[in-house]
Design a protein around this motif. Structure first.
Motif, short mmCIF file in Angstrom:
data_model
loop_
_atom_site.label_atom_id
_atom_site.label_comp_id
_atom_site.label_asym_id
_atom_site.label_seq_id
_atom_site.Cartn_x
_atom_site.Cartn_y
_atom_site.Cartn_z
N ASP A 40 0.81 -1.21 0.00
CA ASP A 40 0.00 0.00 0.00
C ASP A 40 0.85 1.27 0.00
N LEU A 43 1.73 1.40 -4.15
CA LEU A 43 0.68 1.52 -5.16
C LEU A 43 0.07 2.91 -5.17
N PHE A 44 -0.23 3.40 -6.37
CA PHE A 44 -0.83 4.73 -6.48
C PHE A 44 -1.69 4.92 -7.72
N HIS A 46 -4.40 4.27 -11.00
CA HIS A 46 -5.83 3.94 -11.02
C HIS A 46 -6.13 2.57 -11.64
N GLU A 51 -0.20 1.01 -13.23
CA GLU A 51 0.73 0.78 -12.12
C GLU A 51 1.96 0.01 -12.60
N SER A 86 -8.61 -1.65 -10.29
CA SER A 86 -7.89 -0.74 -9.41
C SER A 86 -6.94 -1.56 -8.54
N PHE A 88 -6.05 -0.98 -5.70
CA PHE A 88 -6.53 -0.91 -4.33
C PHE A 88 -7.65 -1.91 -4.05
N SER A 89 -8.23 -2.49 -5.11
CA SER A 89 -9.29 -3.49 -4.93
C SER A 89 -8.75 -4.91 -4.89
N LYS A 95 -1.72 -7.67 -4.58
CA LYS A 95 -0.96 -6.42 -4.49
C LYS A 95 0.54 -6.70 -4.45
N CYS A 99 3.18 -5.38 -7.22
CA CYS A 99 4.38 -4.59 -6.90
C CYS A 99 5.63 -5.24 -7.47
#
Length: 180
Positions: A40, A43-44, A46, A51, A86, A88-89, A95, A99
């Motif tokens: 987190d 990640l940035f 959309h 990403e 996204s 973030f989802s 994630k 990364c």
């Protein structure tokens, strides 16, 4: 100390004493890839595709080549179906893999991974190990900060133990460098 060492290698921090240097002709911005301990914090964008392709965009890699490399890295980590999602989802494990893909896509000569297996199940940890070993076989140096002794045993050819910012052990790992 371990995370700080990786951030120093990437050039995100400066040492209070001593110095960090890369091989001649290498730069922190181009040649060192860092996967943070907490996805987190990394990640940035959309979408997963943006990403993963961000570093390549900054390197001005043309769009067709950028898309091909992003697709290759995401597919290699089982994320090819998530291009338009996204970041973030995603689940924590997804994630983590995103990364890693976002770092691998630029093919850095030094790959720094900060606790890469945190929150991963055994199968995903094995995939992570395979990816790390493949990059090392392609000539990348890999620096991993981890508490996960099983991962270190699978992947490391050398294990350096740090305590309070000091090296307390530095030994070759004859069993490392392969995944059974």
């Amino acid at each position: 100390g371990k995370s700080t060492l990786l951030r120093l290698a990437k050039g995100l921090a400066q040492p209070h004493t001593g110095s960090i240097s890369l091989a001649p002709g290498r730069s922190c911005g181009r040649d060192v890839g860092l996967m943070f301990q907490n996805p987190d914090e990394q990640l940035f964008a959309h979408t997963v595709a943006v990403e993963c392709g961000y570093w390549l965009a900054n390197l001005e890699v043309p769009e067709p080549a950028r898309t091909a490399r992003v697709t290759r890295e995401l597919a290699g980590l089982g994320l090819e179906e998530l291009l338009n999602r996204s970041p973030f989802s995603l689940s924590f494990g997804e994630k983590r893999r995103l990364c890693l893909a976002a770092v691998l896509v630029a093919e850095p000569s030094l790959l720094c991974l900060d606790e890469p297996t945190t929150g991963l199940d055994d199968a995903t940890m094995a995939v992570m190990a395979q990816v790390v070993l493949a990059r090392a076989e392609q000539g990348a140096a890999v620096l991993v900060a981890t508490h996960e002794q099983a991962f270190a045993a699978m992947t490391a050819t050398r294990i350096v133990w740090l305590e309070n910012g000091r090296i307390i052990s530095d030994v070759p790992n004859p069993e490392g460098g392969h995944v059974a």
